[in-house]
Design a protein around this motif. Structure first.
Motif, short mmCIF file in Angstrom:
data_model
loop_
_atom_site.label_atom_id
_atom_site.label_comp_id
_atom_site.label_asym_id
_atom_site.label_seq_id
_atom_site.Cartn_x
_atom_site.Cartn_y
_atom_site.Cartn_z
N UNK A 1 0.85 -1.18 0.00
CA UNK A 1 0.00 0.00 0.00
C UNK A 1 0.89 1.24 0.00
N UNK A 2 0.35 2.28 -0.57
CA UNK A 2 1.04 3.57 -0.59
C UNK A 2 0.33 4.49 0.39
N UNK A 3 1.10 5.04 1.32
CA UNK A 3 0.57 5.95 2.33
C UNK A 3 1.10 7.34 2.01
N UNK A 4 0.22 8.20 1.50
CA UNK A 4 0.62 9.55 1.11
C UNK A 4 0.28 10.48 2.27
N UNK A 5 1.32 11.14 2.80
CA UNK A 5 1.14 11.90 4.03
C UNK A 5 1.90 13.22 4.03
N UNK A 6 1.51 14.06 4.97
CA UNK A 6 2.28 15.25 5.31
C UNK A 6 2.72 14.97 6.74
N UNK A 7 4.02 14.70 6.97
CA UNK A 7 4.48 14.22 8.28
C UNK A 7 4.11 15.10 9.48
N UNK A 8 3.91 16.39 9.28
CA UNK A 8 3.57 17.26 10.41
C UNK A 8 2.08 17.22 10.76
N UNK A 9 1.30 16.62 9.90
CA UNK A 9 -0.16 16.56 10.08
C UNK A 9 -0.51 15.56 11.19
N UNK A 10 -1.28 16.00 12.18
CA UNK A 10 -1.62 15.11 13.31
C UNK A 10 -2.48 13.93 12.86
N UNK A 11 -3.38 14.17 11.91
CA UNK A 11 -4.22 13.07 11.41
C UNK A 11 -3.34 12.02 10.72
#
Length: 118
Positions: A1-11
């Motif tokens: 799976x690909x997890x696309x994130x913004x590392x600073x985002x709490x969610x």
């Protein structure tokens, strides 16, 4: 799976911890450093079965600055994909892309239903 994130985002942090707690393997991708392309967004949208609006980070500052609430209804899907591809901060995150599904945002019950069905 690909997890696309913004590392600073709490969610995103909660979602990442949830994946780790359930020992679900995934590849992480920083949404700001490696923006989804219009083509990827189109594929994810079609695979998700969700309304395209669910791919927009409607609570983000950029969304408000650009006045997208009023502009989106008049835009074609292709225009919306192109717009989303201009800045990762416009995209609802995290995005989890599996072989036959795409989840946007993190709703634990939704993720459990999709990922722990066995």
């Amino acid at each position: 799976m690909l997890f696309v994130e913004y590392p600073k985002c709490t969610t995103c942090k909660k979602a990442k911890k949830w994946l780790a707690d359930h020992e679900l393997e995934h590849e992480s991708r920083h949404i700001k450093e490696e923006n989804p392309t219009a083509q990827e967004l189109k594929e994810w949208h079609l695979k998700s079965g969700l309304p395209l609006k669910r791919f927009f980070n409607t609570s983000g500052a950029l969304y408000r600055e650009l006045g997208l609430k009023d502009k989106l209804p008049g835009m074609s899907e292709e225009e919306q994909y192109s717009l989303l591809a201009t800045d990762g901060m416009l995209v609802k995150r995290p995005v989890l892309v599996g072989e036959d599904f795409v989840l946007t945002g993190f709703k634990e019950a939704e993720w459990e239903a999709k990922l722990l069905k066995g």
